[in-house]
Write a protein that holds these residues in place. Sequence first.
Motif, PDB file in Angstrom:
ATOM      1  N   SER A  36      19.614  38.946 -22.339  1.00 15.41           N
ATOM      2  CA  SER A  36      18.539  38.754 -21.360  1.00 15.41           C
ATOM      3  C   SER A  36      17.310  39.557 -21.758  1.00 15.41           C
ATOM      4  N   LYS A  37      16.213  39.359 -21.027  1.00 18.56           N
ATOM      5  CA  LYS A  37      14.947  40.033 -21.326  1.00 18.56           C
ATOM      6  C   LYS A  37      15.048  41.546 -21.191  1.00 18.56           C
ATOM      7  N   GLY A  38      15.896  42.043 -20.307  1.00 19.76           N
ATOM      8  CA  GLY A  38      16.009  43.477 -20.067  1.00 19.76           C
ATOM      9  C   GLY A  38      17.023  44.168 -20.951  1.00 19.76           C
ATOM     10  N   ASP A  39      17.304  43.608 -22.129  1.00 20.36           N
ATOM     11  CA  ASP A  39      18.296  44.165 -23.049  1.00 20.36           C
ATOM     12  C   ASP A  39      19.663  44.300 -22.407  1.00 20.36           C
ATOM     13  N   CYS A  40      20.097  43.259 -21.723  1.00 20.98           N
ATOM     14  CA  CYS A  40      21.432  43.177 -21.136  1.00 20.98           C
ATOM     15  C   CYS A  40      22.157  42.013 -21.797  1.00 20.98           C
ATOM     16  N   TYR A  41      23.475  42.078 -21.803  1.00 22.67           N
ATOM     17  CA  TYR A  41      24.260  40.899 -22.122  1.00 22.67           C
ATOM     18  C   TYR A  41      24.405  40.132 -20.819  1.00 22.67           C
ATOM     19  N   GLU A  42      24.063  38.862 -20.843  1.00 23.30           N
ATOM     20  CA  GLU A  42      24.041  38.031 -19.639  1.00 23.30           C
ATOM     21  C   GLU A  42      25.087  36.934 -19.774  1.00 23.30           C
ATOM     22  N   ILE A  43      25.904  36.779 -18.733  1.00 30.08           N
ATOM     23  CA  ILE A  43      26.975  35.785 -18.738  1.00 30.08           C
ATOM     24  C   ILE A  43      26.784  34.832 -17.570  1.00 30.08           C
ATOM     25  N   TYR A  44      26.862  33.553 -17.861  1.00 29.45           N
ATOM     26  CA  TYR A  44      26.890  32.516 -16.830  1.00 29.45           C
ATOM     27  C   TYR A  44      28.261  31.860 -16.911  1.00 29.45           C
ATOM     28  N   GLY A  45      28.903  31.704 -15.768  1.00 30.02           N
ATOM     29  CA  GLY A  45      30.228  31.099 -15.757  1.00 30.02           C
ATOM     30  C   GLY A  45      30.894  31.273 -14.415  1.00 30.02           C
ATOM     31  N   PHE A  46      32.165  31.643 -14.438  1.00 29.96           N
ATOM     32  CA  PHE A  46      32.953  31.761 -13.223  1.00 29.96           C
ATOM     33  C   PHE A  46      33.666  33.112 -13.206  1.00 29.96           C
ATOM     34  N   ASP A  47      33.823  33.673 -12.007  1.00 28.46           N
ATOM     35  CA  ASP A  47      34.548  34.939 -11.888  1.00 28.46           C
ATOM     36  C   ASP A  47      36.031  34.661 -11.661  1.00 28.46           C
ATOM     37  N   ARG A  48      36.777  35.704 -11.394  1.00 30.13           N
ATOM     38  CA  ARG A  48      38.231  35.609 -11.219  1.00 30.13           C
ATOM     39  C   ARG A  48      38.615  34.673 -10.071  1.00 30.13           C
ATOM     40  N   GLU A  49      37.771  34.616  -9.017  1.00 26.16           N
ATOM     41  CA  GLU A  49      38.061  33.770  -7.857  1.00 26.16           C
ATOM     42  C   GLU A  49      37.542  32.343  -8.024  1.00 26.16           C
ATOM     43  N   GLY A  50      36.918  32.037  -9.160  1.00 28.24           N
ATOM     44  CA  GLY A  50      36.430  30.691  -9.417  1.00 28.24           C
ATOM     45  C   GLY A  50      35.023  30.428  -8.906  1.00 28.24           C
ATOM     46  N   ARG A  51      34.327  31.466  -8.457  1.00 28.56           N
ATOM     47  CA  ARG A  51      32.954  31.308  -7.976  1.00 28.56           C
ATOM     48  C   ARG A  51      31.989  31.284  -9.158  1.00 28.56           C
ATOM     49  N   ILE A  52      30.898  30.529  -9.017  1.00 30.17           N
ATOM     50  CA  ILE A  52      29.869  30.497 -10.050  1.00 30.17           C
ATOM     51  C   ILE A  52      29.157  31.843 -10.039  1.00 30.17           C
ATOM     52  N   GLU A 105      26.517  34.811 -12.246  1.00 30.17           N
ATOM     53  CA  GLU A 105      25.596  35.272 -13.278  1.00 30.17           C
ATOM     54  C   GLU A 105      25.779  36.784 -13.328  1.00 30.17           C
ATOM     55  N   ALA A 106      26.227  37.319 -14.468  1.00 27.18           N
ATOM     56  CA  ALA A 106      26.539  38.740 -14.562  1.00 27.18           C
ATOM     57  C   ALA A 106      25.782  39.372 -15.719  1.00 27.18           C
ATOM     58  N   TYR A 107      25.307  40.598 -15.474  1.00 29.78           N
ATOM     59  CA  TYR A 107      24.564  41.358 -16.482  1.00 29.78           C
ATOM     60  C   TYR A 107      25.350  42.606 -16.839  1.00 29.78           C
ATOM     61  N   PHE A 108      25.555  42.838 -18.140  1.00 30.06           N
ATOM     62  CA  PHE A 108      26.338  43.964 -18.622  1.00 30.06           C
ATOM     63  C   PHE A 108      25.500  44.844 -19.534  1.00 30.06           C
ATOM     64  N   ASN A 109      25.737  46.159 -19.450  1.00 25.02           N
ATOM     65  CA  ASN A 109      25.113  47.100 -20.365  1.00 25.02           C
ATOM     66  C   ASN A 109      25.742  46.877 -21.734  1.00 25.02           C
ATOM     67  N   PRO A 110      24.945  46.625 -22.771  1.00 21.16           N
ATOM     68  CA  PRO A 110      25.517  46.313 -24.088  1.00 21.16           C
ATOM     69  C   PRO A 110      26.102  47.515 -24.817  1.00 21.16           C
ATOM     70  N   VAL A 111      25.862  48.724 -24.336  1.00 20.15           N
ATOM     71  CA  VAL A 111      26.411  49.919 -24.974  1.00 20.15           C
ATOM     72  C   VAL A 111      27.740  50.305 -24.336  1.00 20.15           C
ATOM     73  N   THR A 112      27.781  50.319 -22.998  1.00 16.39           N
ATOM     74  CA  THR A 112      28.972  50.781 -22.281  1.00 16.39           C
ATOM     75  C   THR A 112      29.837  49.650 -21.746  1.00 16.39           C
ATOM     76  N   SER A 113      29.359  48.431 -21.762  1.00 18.10           N
ATOM     77  CA  SER A 113      30.006  47.229 -21.215  1.00 18.10           C
ATOM     78  C   SER A 113      30.120  47.292 -19.689  1.00 18.10           C
ATOM     79  N   ARG A 114      29.372  48.158 -19.067  1.00 14.69           N
ATOM     80  CA  ARG A 114      29.408  48.322 -17.612  1.00 14.69           C
ATOM     81  C   ARG A 114      28.676  47.162 -16.926  1.00 14.69           C
ATOM     82  N   LEU A 115      29.262  46.645 -15.843  1.00 16.87           N
ATOM     83  CA  LEU A 115      28.626  45.594 -15.066  1.00 16.87           C
ATOM     84  C   LEU A 115      27.425  46.200 -14.345  1.00 16.87           C
TER      85      LEU A 115
END
Length: 119
Positions: free
Chosen positions: A84-100, A102-112
Amino acid sequence: MKIRITLLANVLLLLPLASQVLAQGGPAAKAAVKTAAVSAPIGFSREKTTDICTTAPRSDWLPEDEMKLLAEYRGYRIKTFRLSKGDCYEIYGFDREGRIVEAYFNPVTSRLMRQNIAQ
């Protein structure tokens, strides 16, 4: 690859111990300050369009394949993975419960850092 993920998981488990070292002081406190500073949450706001996950150099980032594996291990089903623009890893998809999601993760620590769930 499994060894790197195992090492990363162990590092993430040890981060709470850094705050205890800081409270006690001592020679290891400076190293713990650096570790805690990297893992400190950075707030996101809807008003800002320039939210930043990290300012670390790209050489410190987790490889994209490793981040994808970590996200899948956490229960995400990935449809799109990008930077993403803010130097995040950005994921589009589904979570554990099947909901749509959009998640952003720190690319160094993998923190949500932020997650938007479609309603």
